[in-house]
Design an enzyme around this catalytic site. Structure first.
Site, PDB file in Angstrom:
ATOM      1  N   ASP A 226       0.872  -1.166   0.000  1.00  0.00           N
ATOM      2  CA  ASP A 226       0.000   0.000   0.000  1.00  0.00           C
ATOM      3  C   ASP A 226       0.915   1.224   0.000  1.00  0.00           C
ATOM      4  O   ASP A 226       2.102   1.142   0.329  1.00  0.00           O
ATOM      5  CB  ASP A 226      -0.929  -0.003   1.217  1.00  0.00           C
ATOM      6  CG  ASP A 226      -2.110   0.960   1.022  1.00  0.00           C
ATOM      7  OD1 ASP A 226      -2.063   1.794   0.089  1.00  0.00           O
ATOM      8  OD2 ASP A 226      -3.064   0.903   1.816  1.00  0.00           O
TER       9      ASP A 226
HETATM   10  C1  BGC Z   1      -4.949   3.382   0.333  1.00  0.00           C
HETATM   11  C2  BGC Z   1      -4.996   2.472  -0.882  1.00  0.00           C
HETATM   12  C3  BGC Z   1      -4.829   3.281  -2.138  1.00  0.00           C
HETATM   13  C4  BGC Z   1      -3.521   4.065  -2.058  1.00  0.00           C
HETATM   14  C5  BGC Z   1      -3.255   4.911  -3.272  1.00  0.00           C
HETATM   15  C6  BGC Z   1      -3.727   4.295   0.315  1.00  0.00           C
HETATM   16  O1  BGC Z   1      -3.863   5.282   1.290  1.00  0.00           O
HETATM   17  O2  BGC Z   1      -4.944   2.619   1.504  1.00  0.00           O
HETATM   18  O3  BGC Z   1      -6.187   1.744  -0.915  1.00  0.00           O
HETATM   19  O4  BGC Z   1      -4.854   2.445  -3.251  1.00  0.00           O
HETATM   20  O5  BGC Z   1      -3.564   4.914  -0.924  1.00  0.00           O
HETATM   21  O6  BGC Z   1      -4.124   5.990  -3.301  1.00  0.00           O
END
Ligand code: BGC
Length: 863
Positions: A226
């Site tokens: 993530d």
């Molecule tokens: C989230 C993800 C997301 C990523 C990119 C993170 O804060 O947990 O689900 O894909 O950001 O935006």
């Protein structure tokens, strides 16, 4: 050439540096190109309920689809196919190779800030719907990325919390949607969770990544972290986390090369990850375009997409209460309809956080209802009163009161300096449409080096009214808001506050001030700010490292003084109306990624407003827009209740279709609504102590918990009414013996007759639960969903709903034997039911009974 062949042929041609380059992002959304061998960048985007494109705020508009829980309420795999068609077009219009979704974690607490993105508390329903979404999108050559592996079900302390989960619950509940999705549709990538599971960060969790994902499930897709969630240098590569996201690289790159030189990581391990990256490049068609130039992102708003979204949203609506058949509305000449509530005049299309996007267009329930009533040909009066203010933060500035001094259009001018003092010429300038000035993915490379920078936002404010108006500021680094050169708000230091979810938790709590302003007069409003001070930490090749994020920015709220008694106004309107539609709920500020909710109650005075309105008008229907269950202290007072979730840009039209009976509601709850918060399975251990949460409910997650403890929820899993009524009869199985076969593929067909006993055609979602009839070796849930069918039944007609049961339906995880097991000779009941608490109609079947333990495919049948 297959992906395997391609990877095998290219890998030997790459230098160690090039292989390492493949293992981390280049910028916020893209991976690195290696033009020498034809490799171009892969572009990713959130996901999962739309395709936002490469700009976090104020980007190109995009189709805003119903949220995950709303999609799941349709229980409709065919709908997933249709939705996927839109996502494919959206990905193409924004050159996206990897769509960051679906979100398939199991919502555990009703307070989870991100529950709305997920499908269901049931792993079977979640996994099956996810599999369908993945399959369709990947057929178009676009990768999906189910997330967040695993147990990312709370936002509170999500970067630190350790989810302690028994192996059995991990297998049967929390990794189950991923397992189903991988088995059925092989996603080409997957995203790890921020949190720890059983002591290890998910991004370096050997058990999750190597043992289960690779060795047991045999999955060869790309596991990516993530965003900013790669917590280690060596351990994450060692266990097979292939891609650090985003870039510029923080953990890998030169650190990984150095670790290799020091003998801390073998080239073979780097090769494994690089091979999987190569396969992904091949799968999405980015392996043979050395000079790929990214086209500009486009907004593609098609009538056929609008039609699908409207249908999909309507089918996701769940009718919870309909006393005296108050719905569908029976319009009559001269009728007075009041549309009341804080969400009635707002376009609440989504929860907040990374799944949010700028929709192609917005609708509001009041406008949609008024328009539809107007078009009905019946002269009825539709009026609106908000009844209360429900904003959590001061609202962003209305587009009509701000003017960018550079372009002359609505919005802000934003300038950046590569020093901390706004000194000299700005190195970069932007225009922004809204007053949330996020500094994230639009920054030039020179500002993403980790060095601090300063920025300034400017707008001309022209208030519409004279009064004591409110301003607010939240900023990530030190920030000052100036009105006509005078500092009105000053946030002097860097913040990290779990209390403030703004800027993904990097923003300060909001500070507010009131200032007397004149209508029509121009004021210069300036935000002067400096990027956050990075937290110092000790670097290590092998230990967990502190999270570093580059998100920065400031949020300016502005609200003109309100002198009206909104509650009184709404109650008076209700009193003189024939019928009230109350649209209440939460929104992207109350229900959002990075912070859990503080209560199951609706915001502010919502509950009082509903009660007060219902007291003066008994024909009150409540429409609730949330992604999670809410408390309903007023339930007995109102005639109708609709759970309308967050439904994307078509939410108001879909709601109107159901209210006026253009669509017969058929959605059923994919989550249980507790009567009180304390009933929910996580209530004894959420949000945990000392960053540790013990999943004490074990395998009794979701409705399994209420069943086990014989607690009556407010509305059970699978519940939903329709304007039709249905009766089930003649449930039958193709054989009452589930036979053993070498590959574990024995199946039984189950069928039930469904009769529509009403005068309206309707769709019914028939659920098939299994329930053990003989004492199981290990304790098992009273009921588990193992199939469903959605059937359209005409008035008076009888149709057959069916499903298939197999070995997966009866298997469970034995954590002593460390394998999936089936109890030989066990008898089960399969119940065709309207919801998890419906007695339904049942028939029994028995599993083959071997003389000794035998292996049947992935299972061991225990004698
Ligand atoms: C989230 C993800 C997301 C990523 C990119 C993170 O804060 O947990 O689900 O894909 O950001 O935006």
């Amino acid at each position: 050439m297959s992906a395997d062949e391609y990877a095998a042929s290219i890998l030997p041609q790459l230098t160690l540096e090039e292989k390492v380059k493949l293992l981390a992002g280049a910028d916020m959304w893209r991976t690195n190109a290696i033009p020498r061998v034809g490799i171009s960048q892969i572009k990713t985007s959130d996901g999962p309920v739309g395709v936002r494109g490469g700009q976090f705020t104020d980007g190109v508009t995009a189709a805003s689809l119903p949220s995950g829980v709303s999609l799941a309420s349709t229980w409709d795999p065919g709908m997933m196919d249709e939705i996927s068609k839109i996502l494919i077009t959206e990905c193409r219009s924004k050159s996206i190779d990897v769509l960051l979704g679906p979100t398939v974690c199991i919502p555990r607490t009703p307070l989870g800030g991100r529950n709305f993105e997920a499908y269901s508390e049931d792993p079977f329903l979640s996994g099956k719907l996810a599999a369908r979404y993945i399959k369709k999108i990947q057929e178009a050559g676009i990768a999906t990325c189910p997330k967040h592996y695993a147990a990312n079900d709370q936002e509170h302390r999500r970067f630190f919390v350790d989810a302690n989960i028994s192996e059995r619950a991990l297998r049967e509940i929390h990794t189950q949607p991923f397992e189903i999705a991988i088995r059925e549709s092989n996603p080409w990538s997957l995203m790890t969770a921020y949190n720890k599971v059983n002591g290890e960060y998910c991004s370096a969790n050997k058990h999750l990544l190597r043992d289960i994902l690779r060795e047991e499930w045999g999955w060869d897709g790309v596991a990516m972290s993530d965003w900013f969630g790669t917590n280690t240098v060596v351990p994450s590569v060692e266990v097979g986390l292939d891609l650090e996201m985003p870039g510029p690289v923080k953990r890998r790159g030169k650190h990984l090369i150095e670790a290799h030189k020091q003998g801390l990581i073998s080239e073979a391990r780097i090769d494994e990850c690089a091979t999987r990256m190569l396969k992904l490049l091949h799968r999405v068609g980015k392996s043979t375009i050395p000079d790929w130039k990214e086209p500009e992102e486009k907004a593609v708003d098609l009538p056929e997409h609008r039609e699908i979204m409207r249908r999909c949203a309507a089918e996701g609506i769940v009718l919870l209460k309909n006393d005296q058949d108050i719905l569908p509305l029976k319009l009559c000449q001269g009728m007075r309809i009041a549309v009341i509530g804080p969400n009635a005049g707002k376009a609440v299309q989504s929860g907040g956080g990374s799944s949010d996007l700028v929709p192609h267009y917005r609708t509001t329930p009041f406008n949609a209802i008024k328009q539809a009533v107007g078009e009905s040909g019946i002269e009825a009066e539709v009026s609106h009163a908000p009844g209360m203010l429900s904003h959590r933060y001061l609202p962003l500035m209305d587009p009509s009161v701000m003017r960018n001094p550079v372009t002359g259009e609505s919005g802000w001018a934003l300038s950046f300096w590569a020093n901390m003092d706004h000194e000299g010429d700005a190195i970069y300038e932007e225009s922004r449409k809204s007053s949330i000035l996020v500094c994230y993915d639009t920054l030039p490379d020179s500002l993403t080096t980790g060095e601090r920078y300063s920025y300034r936002g400017r707008t001309i404010l022209t208030p519409k009214t004279t009064g004591n108006h409110s301003f607010s500021l939240s900023s990530c680094g030190p920030g000052r808001l100036l009105l006509d050169g005078k500092v009105i708000l000053d946030i002097p230091r860097r913040w990290w506050s779990p209390k403030s979810p703004l800027f993904m938790s990097y923003g300060s709590p909001e500070e507010r001030v009131q200032i007397q302003l004149e209508a029509g007069k121009e004021y210069e409003l300036v935000l002067d700010s400096v990027s956050r001070e990075p937290e110092p930490y000790e670097f290590s090749f092998t230990d967990d490292l502190l999270r570093e994020e580059i998100q920065d920015g400031g949020r300016i709220g502005f609200f003109e003084e309100n002198t009206k008694d909104l509650m009184k106004e709404a109650v008076e309107l209700a009193e003189k109306s024939d019928l009230v539609i109350m649209v209440v709920g939460k929104d992207r500020e109350w229900e959002s990624e990075t912070s859990d909710m503080v209560s199951m109650n609706l915001p502010g005075e919502s509950d009082t407003l509903i009660s007060n309105v219902a007291l003066v008008n008994k024909n009150t229907v409540v429409v609730n827009q949330t992604g999670s269950p809410i408390a309903m202290p007023w339930l007995e007072q109102v005639q109708g209740v609709i759970q309308a979730w967050y439904q994307g840009q078509e939410h108001a039209n879909a709601l109107t279709d159901v209210l006026l009976g253009q669509v017969n509601p058929c959605g059923k709850l994919p989550i249980t609504f507790p009567r009180i918060y304390e009933q929910n399975p996580s209530s004894l251990d959420y949000p945990g102590y000392n960053d540790r949460v013990v999943y004490g409910e074990g395998i009794f997650a979701g409705y399994r918990w209420w069943d086990r403890l014989h607690i009556e929820p407010l509305f059970p899993f699978g519940f939903g009414r329709s304007y039709s009524t249905f009766e089930y009869s003649a449930v039958r199985v193709s054989s009452n013996q589930l036979r053993f076969s070498e590959n574990g593929s024995g199946i039984i067909e189950v069928q039930v007759d469904v009769t529509n006993t009403s005068s309206v055609a309707g769709k019914e979602i028939v659920q098939f639960y299994i329930s053990p009839k003989t004492a199981p070796r290990l304790s098992r849930p009273t009921r588990e969903l193992k199939g469903w069918d959605k059937v359209l039944v005409q008035p008076g007609e009888t149709v057959t709903a069916s499903t298939t049961l197999d070995w997966v339906s009866v298997a469970y995880w034995d954590d002593k034997r460390h394998e999936w097991v089936v109890d030989g000779g066990a008898t089960f009941e399969v119940i065709a039911a309207k919801h998890s608490r419906d007695l339904g109609v049942a028939v029994e079947f028995t599993v083959d009974s071997p003389a000794a333990d035998i292996k049947a495919g992935r299972f061991t049948v225990v004698a």
